[in-house]
Enzyme design. Structure first.
Site, PDB file in Angstrom:
ATOM      1  N   HIS A 374       0.796  -1.233   0.000  1.00 43.42           N
ATOM      2  CA  HIS A 374       0.000   0.000   0.000  1.00 43.42           C
ATOM      3  C   HIS A 374       0.821   1.271   0.000  1.00 43.42           C
ATOM      4  CE1 HIS A 374      -3.987  -1.838   0.797  1.00 43.42           C
ATOM      5  NE2 HIS A 374      -3.274  -2.749   1.436  1.00 43.42           N
ATOM      6  N   LYS A 567      -8.368  14.296   4.851  1.00 45.12           N
ATOM      7  CA  LYS A 567      -7.565  13.062   4.839  1.00 45.12           C
ATOM      8  C   LYS A 567      -6.530  13.230   5.939  1.00 45.12           C
ATOM      9  CE  LYS A 567      -6.541  14.097   0.438  1.00 45.12           C
ATOM     10  NZ  LYS A 567      -6.623  13.024  -0.547  1.00 45.12           N
ATOM     11  N   ARG A 568      -5.781  12.164   6.252  1.00 46.15           N
ATOM     12  CA  ARG A 568      -4.729  12.318   7.252  1.00 46.15           C
ATOM     13  C   ARG A 568      -3.796  13.454   6.848  1.00 46.15           C
ATOM     14  NH1 ARG A 568      -4.441   8.425  11.490  1.00 46.15           N
ATOM     15  NH2 ARG A 568      -2.505   9.496  11.981  1.00 46.15           N
ATOM     16  N   LYS A 573       0.945  14.472   1.406  1.00 44.92           N
ATOM     17  CA  LYS A 573      -0.402  14.779   0.896  1.00 44.92           C
ATOM     18  C   LYS A 573      -0.566  16.276   0.634  1.00 44.92           C
ATOM     19  CE  LYS A 573      -2.513  10.862   3.420  1.00 44.92           C
ATOM     20  NZ  LYS A 573      -3.117   9.985   2.412  1.00 44.92           N
ATOM     21  N   THR A 678      -8.481   6.899  -1.976  1.00 45.21           N
ATOM     22  CA  THR A 678      -9.807   6.349  -2.230  1.00 45.21           C
ATOM     23  C   THR A 678     -10.878   7.415  -2.022  1.00 45.21           C
ATOM     24  OG1 THR A 678      -9.609   5.435  -0.008  1.00 45.21           O
ATOM     25  CG2 THR A 678      -9.408   3.892  -1.832  1.00 45.21           C
ATOM     26  N   LYS A 682     -14.674   8.700  -3.847  1.00 42.94           N
ATOM     27  CA  LYS A 682     -15.919   9.015  -3.137  1.00 42.94           C
ATOM     28  C   LYS A 682     -16.449  10.385  -3.545  1.00 42.94           C
ATOM     29  CE  LYS A 682     -14.074   6.293   0.600  1.00 42.94           C
ATOM     30  NZ  LYS A 682     -13.291   6.314   1.850  1.00 42.94           N
TER      31      LYS A 682
HETATM   32  C1  GL2 Z   1      -2.443   3.645   2.019  1.00 42.69           C
HETATM   33  C2  GL2 Z   1      -2.122   4.655   0.930  1.00 42.69           C
HETATM   34  O1  GL2 Z   1      -1.419   5.717   1.476  1.00 42.69           O
HETATM   35  C3  GL2 Z   1      -3.341   5.137   0.147  1.00 42.69           C
HETATM   36  O2  GL2 Z   1      -2.921   5.862  -0.964  1.00 42.69           O
HETATM   37  C4  GL2 Z   1      -4.182   3.956  -0.313  1.00 42.69           C
HETATM   38  O3  GL2 Z   1      -5.349   4.408  -0.941  1.00 42.69           O
HETATM   39  C5  GL2 Z   1      -4.542   3.094   0.886  1.00 42.69           C
HETATM   40  C6  GL2 Z   1      -5.329   1.864   0.486  1.00 42.69           C
HETATM   41  O4  GL2 Z   1      -4.662   1.124  -0.464  1.00 42.69           O
HETATM   42  O5  GL2 Z   1      -3.331   2.634   1.523  1.00 42.69           O
HETATM   43  N1  GL2 Z   1      -1.217   3.055   2.485  1.00 42.69           N
HETATM   44  C7  GL2 Z   1      -1.047   3.203   3.812  1.00 42.69           C
HETATM   45  O6  GL2 Z   1      -0.112   2.784   4.488  1.00 42.69           O
HETATM   46  N2  GL2 Z   1      -2.092   3.900   4.297  1.00 42.69           N
HETATM   47  C8  GL2 Z   1      -2.961   4.199   3.296  1.00 42.69           C
HETATM   48  O7  GL2 Z   1      -4.006   4.793   3.441  1.00 42.69           O
HETATM   49  N3  GL2 Z   1      -2.252   4.206   5.632  1.00 42.69           N
END
Ligand code: GL2
Length: 841
Positions: A374, A567-568, A573, A678, A682
């Site tokens: 991820h 988002k976080r 970001k 994601t 949405k």
């Molecule tokens: C993440 C990615 O940062 C994000 O871009 C992705 O959409 C999600 C789900 O695949 O995974 N990887 C990660 O470590 N986090 C995410 O949200 N916390």
């Protein structure tokens, strides 16, 4: 123990089996029964909390009945199952989702109304289940919804944290963290006090040869912690299938406390042991995209993995099949590297406990696991120190060394003499101390590795996992672009839009096959349709404006352009790019004549998101946003032209209010850093446009909806490395507009500039790793294009309709079908509608 009821008595059971309610009257009966008996209250003592509790219990009863039937059906069918191992499940609220998925929200609404309650108020009583940080955890939740909705026999396995992600409060512009104790009342879980697994830690390994000369390893000593299962039913949409999410909770092995210590007067330390064991599942680590290598985190990982595998293996052994059939019956998906120990644990079970030889066991293991990566961020790639491993899991470390030895031998055979290659791909990093590289272990122990969007999957093949593509060949690596469940993110969050779409596409079928949305294309220029479409967006903005007023006290104009980034908070970001852009806009407005101001589209810049408690820079960004808001929002020169809002404690239930209300949302990560994202999906699905970089899933969203319907800007991933190099070794001059923004910050316009020195300094003096300055001009220009485009509402609305019509690809149902076909090799277990509802199987 044989616990099934003998044949002759089963008729009585069948006769009295629970029948899930379907009518309003039966629902009300259940609610009243729960209020009066389960909760021991009455109509003279029933507030909204009690009504929520009773309504939830009524639905829980219903779900568990279907859950039982689903489990029986899947056991009888004896087909392959999927186990999705995730340290995070960001579920949000359950009641609204349960009501919609079983198709009884209207029944509940009328029933509750007859009993004296408004359904919205009841839904709002629920505390979010927030066992996740962000996208990764929410993806796992969307996947559970899709797997159940598509009738896949699938379980999620996770940890039952006592404290989920912290609650964020903003005090004087700063983030303050408050613990999220969510279990006070949780009607959605079933404690399974009969399902308890012993999990071992520490101790040592004794090796010897048995009578026939076989090497045997015994892991002994150390301490035992008990894992108790808590089950959460996962209802599919418009199907009786109700899957399971099993969460493990930790307890000391000695029960309440150690009686020996207690009797010998050492009361405190007997309680302390208990506390220490309970600590394992106490708290979710609040870091997103960051690995901190804490021992307790490794303990969490092993505790969860060991309990889950014990459970999976126990279920398999009941089938009395040969071990070689294990991968035909079971697919285990590793959600990131967090559960990678499962690979080692299964190998250990097979060789140490079940007596298989290494190769036979290893074939089973690698055919069972799939690994999803991820992130490519180096700071997020998990590594564990060898000494820490040695102490906590001595036998596992030995097995890892053996896995590595066999792996490196195979590499040596394929690339003779390439010592650099061996050093690069070794599962053990030869550092001080040595480290176990979990991603490498996950790759070696799985049959498929996937990224989560096309760009991301390409990047892992050409950068961090390049050597492994050479070693294993390209077919082991694949892509499954992320998706979202349209049930929660359209039907539940935006009921009016869902209803409008249903009215034009022949019912709710689009929620099961999101490509049906395509039929909306023909309404893109339909006057009446566009009017309704726009009215719904406006109503959603009014709803958010009310929420903003009630939580921040700031009045925002719902006719203004709502520009949202939630988002976080993370430097990659780039919320800092956004807030610098806002300051630039503020400067521009201040310099305008009243005539010029009249021509500008009013804008509300909305931010939300949590910073990891130890992430100082992220907290500084939050502070800056709040301080800018405090100045701008009360500047009479500005008025409605610009408002800056920071929404406290962004979470799933708030996302359901925020997402439908965007005109534009920001997905502006430095190219090549956001694996997928994601929330971008949405927002578009809810009729908002995107301003974004060519990163993650933005690229595929553009391909699907058309480049006229998205505002892309900024440098490309392929140029990022060169730019960073020039920053560090060439000349680095900042964008002149950004310099003006920094000058204003430095003039203490937003409070003591010293507080923001590290933030501006990271860009001015420390290499601008995230390319804020490089992308600034392009960002500002593109925001101007957004302003212009928004003035033409007719075209804007058409763009949003066309976008929604083309979003079918991003359903998590499509992703789950891809996983099932390419990675898991599992089939759904079809079930006739209504067949579970009290009928015989
Ligand atoms: C993440 C990615 O940062 C994000 O871009 C992705 O959409 C999600 C789900 O695949 O995974 N990887 C990660 O470590 N986090 C995410 O949200 N916390």
């Amino acid at each position: 123990v044989e616990a099934s009821i003998p044949e002759p008595q089963r008729d009585a059971w069948k006769k009295f089996q629970a029948k899930p309610f379907v009518s309003k009257d039966d629902f009300e009966k259940e609610v009243v029964r729960h209020v009066e008996t389960t909760l021991a209250r009455s109509m003279f003592n029933c507030d909204e909390t009690a009504a929520y509790a009773a309504a939830s219990l009524a639905f829980r009863d219903r779900l568990i009945t279907e859950w039982n039937r689903t489990q029986q059906r899947q056991t009888f069918a004896d087909t392959k199952r999927v186990y999705y191992l995730s340290l995070e499940f960001l579920m949000g609220r359950a009641l609204d989702n349960a009501m919609l998925n079983v198709g009884l929200k209207n029944v509940a609404k009328e029933g509750l109304s007859e009993l004296g309650f408004r359904i919205e108020d009841i839904i709002n009583q629920e505390h979010d289940a927030a066992l996740g940080n962000g996208g990764l955890g929410r993806l796992a939740a969307c996947f559970l919804d899709s797997m159940a909705s598509l009738n896949f026999p699938a379980w999620g396995y996770g940890l039952r944290y006592k404290y989920g992600i912290f609650k964020q409060e903003i005090v004087d512009g700063y983030q303050v963290e408050v613990p999220d104790y969510w279990l006070d009342f949780n009607p959605w879980e079933f404690p399974r006090h009969d399902i308890v697994v012993d999990v071992q830690f520490y101790g040592g390994v004794r090796k010897y040869q048995d009578e026939v000369g076989k090497n045997v390893a015994v892991w002994e000593g150390g301490e035992i912690v008990k894992a108790t299962a808590y089950d959460v039913p996962i209802p599919g949409f418009d199907t009786p299938t109700t899957n399971n999410m099993r969460l493990w909770s930790s307890k000391a092995a000695s029960g309440e406390f150690d009686f020996q210590k207690f009797n010998s007067g050492d009361y405190e330390s007997s309680v302390a042991d208990q506390q220490r064991a309970e600590t394992i599942s106490a708290v979710l680590y609040p870091n997103d995209n960051l690995d901190r290598g804490k021992e307790l985190r490794l303990k969490q990982q092993y505790f969860w993995v060991a309990a889950s595998l014990y459970d999976i293996v126990r279920r398999f052994k009941k089938s009395k099949r040969a071990w070689s059939e294990f991968p035909d019956q079971i697919a285990i998906q590793l959600n990131d590297t967090h559960p990678t120990l499962a690979i080692v644990e299964l190998q250990r079970i097979l060789i140490d406990m079940e007596g298989l030889d290494w190769d036979e066991a290893w074939t089973i293991v690698t055919n069972t696991f799939g690994y999803t990566n991820h992130t490519v961020l180096p700071e997020a790639l998990e590594k564990w120190s060898v000494p820490l491993f040695q102490n906590l899991l001595p036998r596992h470390l030995q097995i890892i060394y053996d896995i590595n030895m066999f792996f490196l031998q195979s590499v040596e055979r394929k690339f003779p003499g390439d010592r650099d290659m061996l050093a690069r791909v070794s599962i053990i990093e030869e550092s001080q101390p040595k480290m176990v590289r979990m991603a490498f272990l996950a790759i070696v122990g799985s049959h498929k590795v996937n990224g989560v969007a096309e760009l991301h999957s390409d990047l892992i093949k050409t950068t961090i996992f390049k050597d492994f593509v050479k070693i294993f060949g390209p077919d082991k690596f694949t892509n499954v672009t992320n998706g979202i469940t349209p049930r929660r993110w359209l039907h539940q969050a935006n009921p009016r839009l869902s209803e409008l779409i249903a009215s034009k596409t022949g019912g709710l079928g689009f929620l099961k096959d999101l490509n049906v949305l395509n039929e909306l294309e023909k309404f893109a220029d339909d006057k009446a349709f566009k009017k309704e479409w726009a009215e719904i967006k406006y109503a959603n903005k009014v709803r958010l404006a009310k929420y903003i007023k009630s939580t921040t006290g700031v009045t925002v104009n719902p006719a203004a352009l709502f520009d949202i980034q939630v988002k976080r908070i993370h430097e990659y970001k780039r919320q800092q790019l956004n807030i610098f852009g806002v300051i630039h806009r503020y400067l521009t407005i201040k310099a305008m004549t009243p005539e010029q101001r009249k021509k500008l589209a009013p804008r509300v810049s909305i931010f939300g998101g949590k910073a990891a408690p130890g992430y100082w820079m992220a907290k500084t960004i939050i502070h800056l946003i709040n301080n800018v808001g405090a100045v701008v929002n009360k500047d009479p020169d500005v008025g409605d032209l610009l408002k800056v809002i920071f929404l406290e404690d962004y979470n799933v239930s708030k996302a359901e209010i925020i997402t439908p209300a965007s005109d534009v949302s920001e997905h502006i990560s430095t190219a090549g850093t956001e694996a997928s994202g994601t929330s971008n999906m949405k927002f578009v699905l809810n009729g908002g446009l995107i301003i974004g970089t060519c990163d993650g899933a933005n690229i595929e969203i553009t391909r699907e909806i058309g480049e006229n319907n998205i505002f892309l800007f900024g440098n490309l991933a392929e140029d990022v490395e060169d730019l960073r190099h020039t920053h560090n070794y060439g000349s680095h001059t900042l964008d002149p507009d950004l310099v003006k923004v920094f000058d204003l910050i430095k003039s203490n316009a937003f409070g003591d500039a010293g507080a923001f020195g590290a933030l501006t300094g990271s860009i001015e003096d420390h290499g601008d790793y995230y390319l804020v300055s490089d992308d600034f001009h392009s960002y500002i220009q593109t925001q101007t294009l957004v302003d212009e485009a928004y003035k033409n509402q007719e075209e804007w609305i058409t763009k949003t309709i066309l976008s929604v019509a083309r979003m079918g690809f991003f359903s998590s149902d499509r992703c789950i079908n891809e996983y099932a076909e390419m990675i898991w090799n599992v089939e759904p277990l079809p079930v006739e509608k209504g067949s579970g509802l009290g009928k015989e199987e």
